[in-house]
Design a protein around this motif. Structure first.
Motif, PDB file in Angstrom:
ATOM      1  N   UNK A  13       5.088  44.174  44.085  1.00  0.00           N
ATOM      2  CA  UNK A  13       5.363  42.748  43.894  1.00  0.00           C
ATOM      3  C   UNK A  13       5.129  42.028  45.216  1.00  0.00           C
ATOM      4  N   UNK A  14       4.163  41.196  45.273  1.00  0.00           N
ATOM      5  CA  UNK A  14       3.846  40.444  46.489  1.00  0.00           C
ATOM      6  C   UNK A  14       4.656  39.157  46.498  1.00  0.00           C
ATOM      7  N   UNK A  15       5.922  39.300  46.889  1.00  0.00           N
ATOM      8  CA  UNK A  15       6.855  38.174  46.821  1.00  0.00           C
ATOM      9  C   UNK A  15       7.436  37.813  48.179  1.00  0.00           C
ATOM     10  N   UNK A  20      13.794  38.239  55.504  1.00  0.00           N
ATOM     11  CA  UNK A  20      13.229  37.254  56.429  1.00  0.00           C
ATOM     12  C   UNK A  20      13.488  35.817  55.988  1.00  0.00           C
ATOM     13  N   UNK A  21      14.110  35.627  54.827  1.00  0.00           N
ATOM     14  CA  UNK A  21      14.372  34.260  54.360  1.00  0.00           C
ATOM     15  C   UNK A  21      15.183  33.468  55.384  1.00  0.00           C
ATOM     16  N   UNK A  22      16.228  34.103  55.914  1.00  0.00           N
ATOM     17  CA  UNK A  22      17.067  33.407  56.883  1.00  0.00           C
ATOM     18  C   UNK A  22      16.324  33.065  58.159  1.00  0.00           C
ATOM     19  N   UNK A 207      14.815  34.655  46.081  1.00  0.00           N
ATOM     20  CA  UNK A 207      14.791  33.951  44.794  1.00  0.00           C
ATOM     21  C   UNK A 207      13.754  34.564  43.858  1.00  0.00           C
ATOM     22  N   UNK A 208      12.575  34.854  44.395  1.00  0.00           N
ATOM     23  CA  UNK A 208      11.535  35.449  43.559  1.00  0.00           C
ATOM     24  C   UNK A 208      11.904  36.865  43.115  1.00  0.00           C
TER      25      UNK A 208
END
Length: 227
Positions: A13-15, A20-22, A207-208
């Motif tokens: 899944x290339x999401x 690293x979101x933060x 989220x993804x």
């Protein structure tokens, strides 16, 4: 590269990477908190020295690893060095120096990256995280040929480096004192690396992931739920 390294029947899944979101979404307050966590005072410059692990003893080779205490002294009294070694051959703690923090045991990397004004590394994958912050990077690469031959690399960072490449401590000091750490060419190189190694890092990877796992698990590889 992933399929070659980990062959199997799994989907990819290339999401992006949720961890690293933060980092992507961090604002000035998060940077201030990170710097305070490591005892960095306002007005000080923070250098993160994070070399990769090696399969041979670097202490037996002259100039292979930078000495963090020497680095702090040479870069000036306004510089704090965060030293992070992921290597069994690494030197011991340098916590006795007032401007050196040995953070090798800190497993969570993101606060270290937020606190750093400059990354000095060699061939470590930490580059692909730090480049998201668009801050200067120096590749200290004294043993590139030996490392590539003995350990092997998936990506030749030196072919299109995201920053200045130096071969020894003298070159590093010359770059620092000459004000050559950053500029339009370095910024363009960082942008190329971001497009290549982290195109999905927009702060919404978690989220993804949740959407794929719980809201639309029937989708095949490469598909995402409709917004």
């Amino acid at each position: 590269m992933w399929r070659r390294a980990y062959p199997g029947r799994h989907d990819i899944w290339e999401i992006g990477q949720p961890r690293l979101d933060g980092l992507v979404r961090a604002g000035p307050d998060a940077v201030v908190r990170a710097r305070r966590l490591y005892g960095v005072e306002p007005g000080q410059v923070t250098v993160l020295y994070s070399p990769t692990g090696r399969e041979y003893p670097p202490q037996g080779r002259r100039g292979l690893l930078l000495d963090a205490e020497w680095l702090a002294d040479e870069l000036g009294p306004h510089v704090v060095v965060l030293q992070r070694h992921g290597d069994t051959y690494a030197p011991g703690s340098t916590a006795r120096h007032p401007r050196v923090r040995d953070v090798s045991r800190h497993l969570v990397l993101e606060p270290l990256l937020l606190a750093a004004d400059l990354l000095i590394t060699d061939y470590s994958a930490v580059v692909c995280d730090y480049v998201l912050l668009d801050r200067p990077i120096v590749l200290h690469a004294p043993d590139w040929e030996s490392f590539r031959r003995t350990t092997g690399v998936a990506v030749d960072l030196l072919a299109d480096p995201p920053g200045v490449v130096v071969r020894d401590a003298a070159e590093l000091l010359a770059v620092w004192r000459g004000g050559l750490l950053d500029g339009p060419e370095a910024a363009a190189a960082r942008a190329r690396l971001r497009r290549w190694c982290c195109p999905n890092e927009d702060g919404r990877a978690a989220e993804r992931l949740v959407s794929r796992l719980f809201l639309a698990p029937e989708l095949g590889a490469g598909q995402t739920p409709a917004s």
